[in-house]
Write a protein that holds these residues in place. Structure first.
Motif, mmCIF file in Angstrom:
data_model
loop_
_atom_site.group_PDB
_atom_site.id
_atom_site.type_symbol
_atom_site.label_atom_id
_atom_site.label_comp_id
_atom_site.label_asym_id
_atom_site.label_seq_id
_atom_site.Cartn_x
_atom_site.Cartn_y
_atom_site.Cartn_z
ATOM 1 N N MET A 98 -6.463 -1.869 3.298
ATOM 2 C CA MET A 98 -7.027 -2.923 4.131
ATOM 3 C C MET A 98 -7.655 -2.315 5.383
ATOM 4 O O MET A 98 -8.784 -2.651 5.768
ATOM 5 C CB MET A 98 -5.944 -3.935 4.510
ATOM 6 N N TYR A 147 -3.045 -8.148 -3.082
ATOM 7 C CA TYR A 147 -4.205 -8.712 -2.393
ATOM 8 C C TYR A 147 -4.547 -10.020 -3.097
ATOM 9 O O TYR A 147 -4.697 -10.041 -4.323
ATOM 10 C CB TYR A 147 -5.395 -7.757 -2.453
ATOM 11 N N TYR A 154 -3.522 4.141 8.747
ATOM 12 C CA TYR A 154 -3.052 2.747 8.654
ATOM 13 C C TYR A 154 -1.758 2.637 7.850
ATOM 14 O O TYR A 154 -1.593 1.744 7.028
ATOM 15 C CB TYR A 154 -4.135 1.850 8.042
ATOM 16 N N VAL A 214 -1.880 -2.909 11.649
ATOM 17 C CA VAL A 214 -0.948 -2.839 10.526
ATOM 18 C C VAL A 214 0.165 -3.867 10.705
ATOM 19 O O VAL A 214 0.554 -4.555 9.751
ATOM 20 C CB VAL A 214 -0.380 -1.419 10.385
ATOM 21 N N ASP A 260 -5.964 -12.120 1.430
ATOM 22 C CA ASP A 260 -4.734 -12.046 2.213
ATOM 23 C C ASP A 260 -3.870 -10.920 1.653
ATOM 24 O O ASP A 260 -3.959 -10.578 0.469
ATOM 25 C CB ASP A 260 -3.931 -13.352 2.114
ATOM 26 N N ILE A 261 -3.014 -10.367 2.507
ATOM 27 C CA ILE A 261 -1.999 -9.410 2.057
ATOM 28 C C ILE A 261 -0.691 -10.160 1.853
ATOM 29 O O ILE A 261 -0.245 -10.894 2.725
ATOM 30 C CB ILE A 261 -1.802 -8.282 3.082
ATOM 31 N N THR A 283 -1.139 -0.972 1.124
ATOM 32 C CA THR A 283 -1.483 -1.648 2.380
ATOM 33 C C THR A 283 -2.605 -0.955 3.133
ATOM 34 O O THR A 283 -3.483 -1.624 3.694
ATOM 35 C CB THR A 283 -0.247 -1.723 3.287
ATOM 36 N N SER A 333 -0.066 -6.648 12.110
ATOM 37 C CA SER A 333 -0.622 -7.998 11.920
ATOM 38 C C SER A 333 -0.607 -8.439 10.466
ATOM 39 O O SER A 333 -0.757 -9.632 10.177
ATOM 40 C CB SER A 333 -2.064 -8.055 12.446
ATOM 41 N N TRP A 334 -0.402 -7.499 9.535
ATOM 42 C CA TRP A 334 -0.387 -7.863 8.119
ATOM 43 C C TRP A 334 0.913 -8.536 7.711
ATOM 44 O O TRP A 334 0.993 -9.105 6.633
ATOM 45 C CB TRP A 334 -0.627 -6.615 7.254
#
Length: 334
Positions: free
Chosen positions: A218, A125, A286, A300, A235-236, A215, A302-303
């Motif tokens: 988030m 992150y 998620y 998910v 951001d991831i 993940t 979209s990451w």
């Protein structure tokens, strides 16, 4: 004897007679995450699922109950917990075409004792305000002095951290893994503490610029009104090992050694790896489904995309004791 979607039983089973219409589950996963799966399974098969939620001590409980245990299946997260159950002798190997076809080789025990259901990536992150995501490409890079005073993370002895250290040992050997741990420790902004969400909160508060986390947190933060601001501050980023892919861990299932309802338990295991169940389970937390042809939910996806490290997770489990020893040698939490 079992409570349906409630807390753990308070007494050991006196006997565990088989039933034609039920299967009994011990779970480390929260009841609300299990309910969509158990409901779908019961609707499809007519088999009732009795769930006993445990927050700790699953292996110890199964050993104490022995052959009288009412549990048919165990649900848990993290490869070290699955491996511990196998090592304790409280599981049994199972095989079926459905399991082999739907669970990739790196996500199940080579001997068939446990089978993965979903994955989560161990990512970085990064502060949207203070970090360019392109600065982070590898896990090895986290030991670079450019991150001095800028990293937050949870305890080095937590199972998530130990799994990552085990992967570092696998890729580079103990000596380099120890040097990496020392480098990361020297870059910490504060003493390791809290869970993965707490690290993101610390980034939002300006205490550090990057952190390690899974993940799915988030998604968990975005569904919590109080934590949405933390999530929107980062951001991831999907790092890789220099000679591998992105580190992943799993949720998984195993059949107990004494399963009184073995036939029903096998039916449930095969259902759990079906595309329908995979997508239900992954959406609930998620995570990423693992069966061929299945996809994570839009949020998910979209990451971003990543390539998972292809090492069998049982191999990583074999390095767990070495990983813990290195964490203690460098006094990572000190």
């Amino acid at each position: 004897m079992f409570a349906r979607m409630t807390t753990a039983l308070t007494a050991l089973a006196v006997a565990a007679p088989a039933s034609a219409d039920e299967v009994n589950l011990y779970s480390y996963r929260q009841p609300e995450l299990i309910a969509p799966l158990t409901d779908a399974f019961t609707e499809e098969t007519g088999i009732e699922v009795n769930v006993s939620f445990l927050d700790k001590g699953m292996v110890e409980r199964l050993k104490a109950e022995g052959a009288r245990s009412p549990a048919d299946l165990i649900f848990t997260v993290d490869i070290s917990r699955l491996a511990s159950a196998v090592e304790a002798g409280v599981t049994q190997p199972v095989e079926s075409d459905a399991l082999r076809e739907n669970v990739p080789a790196q996500y199940h025990d080579p001997d068939g004792h446990w089978w993965g259901l979903t994955t989560r990536a161990r990512i970085v992150y990064a502060s949207k305000d203070r970090v360019d995501p392109s600065e982070i490409t590898t896990y090895e890079d986290l030991a670079d002095p450019k991150w001095e005073g800028r990293i937050c993370t949870r305890s080095g002895t937590h199972v998530y951290t130990l799994a990552l250290v085990a992967a570092m040992i696998h890729h580079h050997g103990e000596e380099e893994a120890k040097a990496w741990l020392e480098g990361v420790k020297s870059n910490l902004a504060r003493k390791p503490q809290g869970n993965d969400r707490a690290q993101v909160k610390a980034i939002w508060a300006g205490e550090c610029d990057i952190s390690l986390g899974n993940t799915y947190y988030m998604g968990k933060m975005l569904e919590d009104e109080e934590q949405q601001e933390w999530a929107n501050a980062v951001d991831i980023v999907f790092p890789t090992f220099e000679n591998g892919g992105t580190h992943v861990n799993i949720s998984g299932v195993a059949m107990t050694a004494s399963a009184p309802n073995k036939e029903n338990a096998m039916k449930m295991m095969e259902f759990l790896v079906s595309p329908e169940a995979q997508e239900i389970y992954a959406a609930a937390n998620y995570e990423y489904p693992i069966a061929p042809g299945t996809e994570a939910i839009d949020l998910v996806q979209s990451w971003g995309d990543y390539t998972a490290d292809d090492v069998n997770l049982m191999t990583l489990a074999s390095y767990r004791a070495d990983a813990l020893r290195l964490v203690e040698e460098v006094d990572f939490d000190g």
